[in-house]
Design an enzyme around this catalytic site. Sequence first.
Site, PDB file in Angstrom:
ATOM      1  N   ILE A   1       0.816  -1.214   0.000  1.00  0.00           N
ATOM      2  CA  ILE A   1       0.000   0.000   0.000  1.00  0.00           C
ATOM      3  C   ILE A   1       0.854   1.271   0.000  1.00  0.00           C
ATOM      4  O   ILE A   1       0.358   2.369  -0.271  1.00  0.00           O
ATOM      5  CB  ILE A   1      -0.956  -0.004   1.216  1.00  0.00           C
ATOM      6  CG1 ILE A   1      -2.153   0.913   1.003  1.00  0.00           C
ATOM      7  CG2 ILE A   1      -0.236   0.376   2.490  1.00  0.00           C
ATOM      8  CD1 ILE A   1      -3.220   0.346   0.153  1.00  0.00           C
TER       9      ILE A   1
ATOM     10  N   HIS B   1       2.796   2.090  -2.162  1.00  0.00           N
ATOM     11  CA  HIS B   1       2.742   2.607  -3.536  1.00  0.00           C
ATOM     12  C   HIS B   1       1.398   3.319  -3.675  1.00  0.00           C
ATOM     13  O   HIS B   1       0.360   2.697  -3.805  1.00  0.00           O
ATOM     14  CB  HIS B   1       2.886   1.462  -4.538  1.00  0.00           C
ATOM     15  CG  HIS B   1       4.200   0.775  -4.420  1.00  0.00           C
ATOM     16  ND1 HIS B   1       5.278   1.107  -5.199  1.00  0.00           N
ATOM     17  CD2 HIS B   1       4.642  -0.183  -3.576  1.00  0.00           C
ATOM     18  CE1 HIS B   1       6.320   0.368  -4.859  1.00  0.00           C
ATOM     19  NE2 HIS B   1       5.956  -0.434  -3.867  1.00  0.00           N
ATOM     20  N   ARG B   2       1.452   4.647  -3.636  1.00  0.00           N
ATOM     21  CA  ARG B   2       0.217   5.408  -3.470  1.00  0.00           C
ATOM     22  C   ARG B   2      -0.542   5.694  -4.753  1.00  0.00           C
ATOM     23  O   ARG B   2      -1.713   6.020  -4.713  1.00  0.00           O
ATOM     24  CB  ARG B   2       0.542   6.734  -2.763  1.00  0.00           C
ATOM     25  CG  ARG B   2       0.842   6.577  -1.304  1.00  0.00           C
ATOM     26  CD  ARG B   2       1.709   7.725  -0.833  1.00  0.00           C
ATOM     27  NE  ARG B   2       2.995   7.692  -1.529  1.00  0.00           N
ATOM     28  CZ  ARG B   2       3.920   8.631  -1.431  1.00  0.00           C
ATOM     29  NH1 ARG B   2       3.705   9.676  -0.673  1.00  0.00           N
ATOM     30  NH2 ARG B   2       5.060   8.535  -2.079  1.00  0.00           N
TER      31      ARG B   2
ATOM     32  N   ALA C   1     -12.762  -5.207   7.390  1.00  0.00           N
ATOM     33  CA  ALA C   1     -12.915  -5.970   8.630  1.00  0.00           C
ATOM     34  C   ALA C   1     -13.711  -5.189   9.673  1.00  0.00           C
ATOM     35  O   ALA C   1     -13.930  -5.670  10.785  1.00  0.00           O
ATOM     36  CB  ALA C   1     -11.540  -6.357   9.182  1.00  0.00           C
TER      37      ALA C   1
ATOM     38  N   ARG D   1     -11.073  -7.287  15.420  1.00  0.00           N
ATOM     39  CA  ARG D   1      -9.996  -7.554  14.449  1.00  0.00           C
ATOM     40  C   ARG D   1      -8.612  -7.223  15.000  1.00  0.00           C
ATOM     41  O   ARG D   1      -7.606  -7.686  14.477  1.00  0.00           O
ATOM     42  CB  ARG D   1     -10.226  -6.743  13.186  1.00  0.00           C
ATOM     43  CG  ARG D   1     -10.230  -5.248  13.453  1.00  0.00           C
ATOM     44  CD  ARG D   1     -10.213  -4.434  12.185  1.00  0.00           C
ATOM     45  NE  ARG D   1     -10.662  -3.073  12.441  1.00  0.00           N
ATOM     46  CZ  ARG D   1     -10.583  -2.096  11.558  1.00  0.00           C
ATOM     47  NH1 ARG D   1     -10.132  -2.341  10.346  1.00  0.00           N
ATOM     48  NH2 ARG D   1     -11.009  -0.886  11.857  1.00  0.00           N
TER      49      ARG D   1
ATOM     50  N   ASP E   1      -2.037   2.139 -13.321  1.00  0.00           N
ATOM     51  CA  ASP E   1      -1.639   2.276 -14.727  1.00  0.00           C
ATOM     52  C   ASP E   1      -0.291   1.593 -14.942  1.00  0.00           C
ATOM     53  O   ASP E   1       0.441   1.299 -13.993  1.00  0.00           O
ATOM     54  CB  ASP E   1      -1.619   3.761 -15.143  1.00  0.00           C
ATOM     55  CG  ASP E   1      -0.531   4.544 -14.470  1.00  0.00           C
ATOM     56  OD1 ASP E   1       0.656   4.238 -14.684  1.00  0.00           O
ATOM     57  OD2 ASP E   1      -0.856   5.475 -13.718  1.00  0.00           O
TER      58      ASP E   1
ATOM     59  N   HIS F   1       2.611   2.478 -16.185  1.00  0.00           N
ATOM     60  CA  HIS F   1       3.840   3.152 -15.733  1.00  0.00           C
ATOM     61  C   HIS F   1       4.072   2.927 -14.241  1.00  0.00           C
ATOM     62  O   HIS F   1       5.164   2.561 -13.815  1.00  0.00           O
ATOM     63  CB  HIS F   1       3.765   4.655 -16.025  1.00  0.00           C
ATOM     64  CG  HIS F   1       4.813   5.448 -15.322  1.00  0.00           C
ATOM     65  ND1 HIS F   1       6.155   5.337 -15.615  1.00  0.00           N
ATOM     66  CD2 HIS F   1       4.729   6.354 -14.312  1.00  0.00           C
ATOM     67  CE1 HIS F   1       6.843   6.139 -14.828  1.00  0.00           C
ATOM     68  NE2 HIS F   1       6.019   6.761 -14.030  1.00  0.00           N
TER      69      HIS F   1
ATOM     70  N   ARG G   1       9.609  -4.351  -6.411  1.00  0.00           N
ATOM     71  CA  ARG G   1       9.132  -5.527  -5.686  1.00  0.00           C
ATOM     72  C   ARG G   1       9.480  -6.856  -6.348  1.00  0.00           C
ATOM     73  O   ARG G   1       9.389  -7.897  -5.692  1.00  0.00           O
ATOM     74  CB  ARG G   1       7.610  -5.420  -5.476  1.00  0.00           C
ATOM     75  CG  ARG G   1       7.181  -4.178  -4.697  1.00  0.00           C
ATOM     76  CD  ARG G   1       7.881  -4.053  -3.353  1.00  0.00           C
ATOM     77  NE  ARG G   1       7.460  -2.851  -2.627  1.00  0.00           N
ATOM     78  CZ  ARG G   1       7.929  -2.527  -1.431  1.00  0.00           C
ATOM     79  NH1 ARG G   1       8.834  -3.274  -0.823  1.00  0.00           N
ATOM     80  NH2 ARG G   1       7.511  -1.429  -0.834  1.00  0.00           N
TER      81      ARG G   1
END
Lengths: 302, 302, 302, 302
Positions: free
Chosen positions: B111, B113-114, B123, B196, B212, B214, B223
Amino acid sequence: MTLTPEQQAEIDELRSQPRQTLRAVSEGMEAHLYKAVPVLDHGFVRVVDYMGDDAAITQAARVSYGRGTKAVSNDEGLIRYLMRHWHSTPFEMCELKLHVKLPVFVARQWIRHRTANVNEYSARYSILDREFYIPEPDALAAQSVVNNQGRGEALSGEEAARVLEWLKSDAGRAYDHYQEMISTEGQQGLARELARMNLPANIYTQWYWKVDLHNLFHFLRLRADAHAQYEIRVYAEAICAMVKDWVPFAYSAFEDYRLGGAVLSARGLECVKRMLAGEEVTQETSGMSKGEWREFSSMLDG
Amino acid sequence: MTLTPEQQAEIDELRSQPRQTLRAVSEGMEAHLYKAVPVLDHGFVRVVDYMGDDAAITQAARVSYGRGTKAVSNDEGLIRYLMRHWHSTPFEMCELKLHVKLPVFVARQWIRHRTANVNEYSARYSILDREFYIPEPDALAAQSVVNNQGRGEALSGEEAARVLEWLKSDAGRAYDHYQEMISTEGQQGLARELARMNLPANIYTQWYWKVDLHNLFHFLRLRADAHAQYEIRVYAEAICAMVKDWVPFAYSAFEDYRLGGAVLSARGLECVKRMLAGEEVTQETSGMSKGEWREFSSMLDG
Amino acid sequence: MTLTPEQQAEIDELRSQPRQTLRAVSEGMEAHLYKAVPVLDHGFVRVVDYMGDDAAITQAARVSYGRGTKAVSNDEGLIRYLMRHWHSTPFEMCELKLHVKLPVFVARQWIRHRTANVNEYSARYSILDREFYIPEPDALAAQSVVNNQGRGEALSGEEAARVLEWLKSDAGRAYDHYQEMISTEGQQGLARELARMNLPANIYTQWYWKVDLHNLFHFLRLRADAHAQYEIRVYAEAICAMVKDWVPFAYSAFEDYRLGGAVLSARGLECVKRMLAGEEVTQETSGMSKGEWREFSSMLDG
Amino acid sequence: MTLTPEQQAEIDELRSQPRQTLRAVSEGMEAHLYKAVPVLDHGFVRVVDYMGDDAAITQAARVSYGRGTKAVSNDEGLIRYLMRHWHSTPFEMCELKLHVKLPVFVARQWIRHRTANVNEYSARYSILDREFYIPEPDALAAQSVVNNQGRGEALSGEEAARVLEWLKSDAGRAYDHYQEMISTEGQQGLARELARMNLPANIYTQWYWKVDLHNLFHFLRLRADAHAQYEIRVYAEAICAMVKDWVPFAYSAFEDYRLGGAVLSARGLECVKRMLAGEEVTQETSGMSKGEWREFSSMLDG
């Protein structure tokens, strides 16, 4: 708007070759694909691609494996719930790609919306066409006398004629010189990236613009609004007509909760409550400034 | 990974109903659509939708009306040119939507990577399943002794067995208590949004993730890299295999210029020039720190 | 919340050394700088840096060279105008940097707001502390019976005691095993990036979070709202108190137009007009669903 | 560049009033604050505000409470490590706010960098000044004959004179008509939002532009590059000089790893290895296209 025969032939060819896909298909949007909707005198908007449909919104909201067995009516209710409660991420799961031809001064407003992908025709690399936006007489409006950022009446005949003559002749001369500057006939020829600086802001440019549905709605709310400049509003309205056919439930919720809705401030809400309780509220007793009260009153009268 | 029969039936149904579209279609990607590729012990990645193909990249770069008459070989050359010169916007014109099932600690890395759209299973609203990531023995690695942020050898048998036993029993007990806390049998039942908090970071969650091309390449470069944590790298590798079939020219350029390439610092470039001129360069004469020199040397040896 | 003596000493030292600057200074915010405001049982929020003040908003809106000669009252009026008309970019000209300590399940909600910069404490690289969020009895709420995503009454004594016991003992055991797994005493020691997966979602993490004022207001509107989960709302409220001292005009406009305001749908606006005209409108004649009508009515009653 | 006496007085006043702050202060940047650095014939860049310094980068990377006790040399090493390994988030913890005056065609390139906050002078609301960019003779370059997107030699005297004459007279006439169109003397006066369309792309506009250091470095890498258009490159270079004084360690790492570095493709890396092993590699045996090989060779020769 003028497409060259070659451009029209390319569009026709693309529309003549349906292919098979397993993806979600919106029949309403397929009917629009590739066609160029004219906007202003030489501009257009056309859908180049899309991703998702109404069902894709609810599917993402449910993080489900397939379309599920939910009835369509549930989809509509869920979409309205998501819109009402500002759950924006499911709407981000739909994506639209447009090809737009528009005057540069409109492009400059448009690009302020940063959450989109853009590929613009490069005037460093290519030569711009001789096409300029010249307003229709009824769009040739005077400066508003009540609002620094707005328009008043259309200009009278003689003044309008003078303005149109200037717009046309200045643009024409600027383009002539642009061509002569970049020409390599008997001279070196100025670099395109420099020559373009002579061109006025009503010249047309083009771009591919890709955006998700949530951010598109945000763009449309601001740009299809009555306070937006007419020249960008007509683009927004053309896009609204497409989105309505693409994701009818989402568009309907957008119309109800955003486009046609209203925002009350805490003071405004308090005033509404007092008025419903029978009190006569005036600007003086409202706690609002004059400008705020004018907007508040027109909302309740409108 | 286990899909329930209902989930598998939904997937099968979606794959059994091709429809007609006028949009760009990538045959390579159609073959992947909806199928769940297993990752780790209970996770998966599956393509839910995509927009565009290799031709859509060059079409946007040229801001053209159709596919044009350019030969396919030109498309590949242009795509390589765009990638080499960091022209990222044409790659943004393709879009991918994935459904991913992944452990929470992997989701927390992902996450960061915004520039993507995310819809995660809630949850607060729903009950999580009893599914936990328990590493395979060869993935049960010791802390690296040379790198604070890395792994060393696999744990030995006895130590590994003890770790696995703890991971399993702690997760099981936590989930038992989670269930008992939210149960409304003979008690009020704790709110899900609170219960949770008792669940460990190896429990599986799910999301729809849309990005997208790119930004996807940026994600994959970081990664799918050897230094990424194994548990997220296997997801990246599964996605690489899909992207390769979706946009083969773009993926090949990505492999050459990003994944398999290398970045030289100004000092590194200077050293390479000196070495090519016949000089023997050492860490001492390189101007680099020891860590930098080690990375530089291993790049040239690797 | 517990700061170690070393941490407190670092904070004290930073507060003891004023320096000279030519930048805009907000006295209200200087008073907050570096201090840790306790939130929940072990968490905190503290301001690490800020950029701009109320005047910076109007200065950017006017694209002016200095502070200008405008009276302060004009600044407030302009700020209210900008907020009312959704001119968001001037608010983006202020920036806030916070250091936050918060439970992981709160961090997971928080991070969904993507338009911010984040640096989180790395559990790949470092060892997490033994600190877990254990709710106060009055925050230990049952699942709501009217709303899938909400809370009802606090749990009764015996059930609450059982839940608290589980939360504490499961967290303690998980942390014991975490420590034993990473220990290198007489064994290899599991990699930290793996061992962390055994830790529950109520363990505390920390991050630096930097955001512009427009996006911060968006965050606060959603997270300081009564429908937000209590555990994130207390953080939002702590931040609200800081922002109020930092940019008092902007915060006051935010309170009036966003936090305390209300959004009317087109249908809702139509109903208000009919009610003001004397008509008795019911859910049946409103055109709204039951859920929508309930929300509409409570807005006018609330 | 011309500042009016009023503007200069405002700047002088701001620089004459140091205030006390507890925030991180960069002495190097304080010296630049508010001063207008001239760029091109009428443009400028000036720092309006900044957040953070070199220490703020490492403090965020460590998620620490204060400045810590680490020696400065550690800060520099850590910053180089972060830059080398693409850890971008700590650099996002510094922020810069600039006031820029620039020609519209430069603004149109600049705005493509979307991860920044922008407030532009509004030509809907206000009247633009009569100021146009007219290139110096040595910047009046011919179109490149080897590169569609580049410049060649400066134009010869006669051709240059003709171009300059057109640029000046077309801009002058367009501005005269702009003024006459919006005039309300004896006529209604065209709306400003329309009249601006007659103005050419070399007219100057102004904006406030705010960006974090990571995204600023990305902008500078592309725009301070030799391939960037000269007219934006001079702005980038002016900003580089400021950043160097603001965060000297970060800027030095940026110069080494980004500005002065080079990217090798997998093929390029393979070629370097073969060359270091003594092989003579040619374009034919390199596996690269001619364009790629030309760039590769010039990198190793340059």
